[in-house]
Write an enzyme that holds these catalytic residues in place. Structure first.
Site: not given
Ligand code: PSU
Ligand code: MN
Length: 306
Positions: A30, A165
């Site tokens: 990603e 996390k």
């Molecule tokens: N969790 C992490 N590191 C990240 C992300 C999530 O520990 O970089 C990023 C990933 O790209 C994930 C996104 O798909 O954040 C999720 O964001 P949201 O909660 O806004 O969907």
């Protein structure tokens, strides 16, 4: 695996296109983690190192992003450098953002959800990242549940990650995945990992002992005609693990800062990641980099057995 026809928007790199044709193993990666998840220049160094790890384990890396309105799978070093240097100037693009960015010929850093979509459209079934999005703490009020979870429910791509996390509600995230029929597998562990820590106090659905066993399960899942993916949870290597209670303190502080500054919506995950990194003095970043590399190695091994 059934794939949809290539269309005007889909732009796999020549190497990815040739590898698809030749049936070589490919691992999707990603780009939100590059543009929003880590500071420059560590983000670029990490993105390039992760690609090397995938290659060293016998697969072809396909880093995904939206570039000038096209769905890229496989980026040049210059494109990775561009995403990393631009950072948060590149919009974070999840499923709901894709049509807008395509129609406007804009750039986007792809999340787990949108990377899964690009991977699937290309015919790539294994994807490595750091952590997936999930159900946020306080979701009972905020309704904040990452689109990543719905994508796992409807798009047939396996996501290798180090768990989630504890900025998220790990228990509710696992409940949500259960409701939508997404298998949660632990690589050589029965416990779901909490990203920086190998343990979370929650169990996975199944402990899997080898990449072969994971590949067999995925093939069975898709032979059943199920449209969803799977979570392959790979704990951070023990030597890079951070202490759970210490991380928990940083996370509590970061959550309080987000609340105070009223950070919401798609900005919350990048905000919390940056706060935690600041509070742990870069220790969390080092762990983050190592766990992504470890996930890339496992993903390549699984892809090689599909
Ligand atoms: N969790 C992490 N590191 C990240 C992300 C999530 O520990 O970089 C990023 C990933 O790209 C994930 C996104 O798909 O954040 C999720 O964001 P949201 O909660 O806004 O969907
Ligand atoms: Mn959200």
């Amino acid at each position: 695996m059934a794939t949809e026809p290539f269309n005007e928007f889909l732009a796999p790199s020549p190497e990815v296109r040739a590898s698809l044709h030749d049936g070589k193993p490919i691992v999707a990666l990603e780009s939100t983690i590059i543009a929003h998840g880590m500071p420059y220049p560590k983000n670029v160094e990490t993105a390039l190192r992760v690609e090397q790890v995938v290659r060293a384990h016998g697969a072809v890396p396909a880093t995904c992003a939206i570039v000038q309105g096209r769905l890229k799978a496989g980026l040049s070093t210059a494109e990775i450098e561009y995403l990393g240097k631009s950072g948060t100037a590149i919009p974070k693009a999840s499923r709901r953002d894709m049509a807008y960015l395509l129609s406007q010929k804009k750039d986007g850093a792809t999340t787990v959800a949108s990377t899964m979509i690009i991977a699937y459209r290309c015919g790539i079934s294994v994807f490595a990242t750091g952590g997936i999005g999930g159900v946020h703490r306080g979701a009972r009020q905020s309704f904040d549940i990452s689109a990543d979870l719905q994508e796992l429910a409807q798009t047939p791509v396996a996501v290798v990650c180090a768990g989630v996390k504890s900025i998220l509600d790990i228990g509710l995230t696992l409940e949500y995945l259960e409701t939508f029929g997404v298998p949660v597998l632990g690589y050589q562990t029965a416990e779901f990992p909490a990203f920086y820590s190998r343990k979370s106090g929650f169990q996975v659905d199944y402990k899997m002992d080898s990449p072969e066993a994971i590949a067999r399960l995925l093939k069975a899942q898709w032979a059943l005609g199920f449209k969803g993916g799977a979570v392959v949870a790979n704990p951070v290597p023990a030597e890079h693990e951070l202490e759970f209670s210490k991380m928990e303190q940083a996370i509590e502080k970061a959550l309080a800062a987000a609340e105070q500054k009223q950070v919401k919506g798609k900005a919350i995950t990048p905000f919390l990641l940056a706060e935690i990194e600041r509070l742990t003095g870069g220790e969390s970043l080092a762990a983050n980099i190592e766990l992504v590399c470890s996930n890339a190695a496992l993903a390549a091994a699984v892809a090689g057995r599909m």
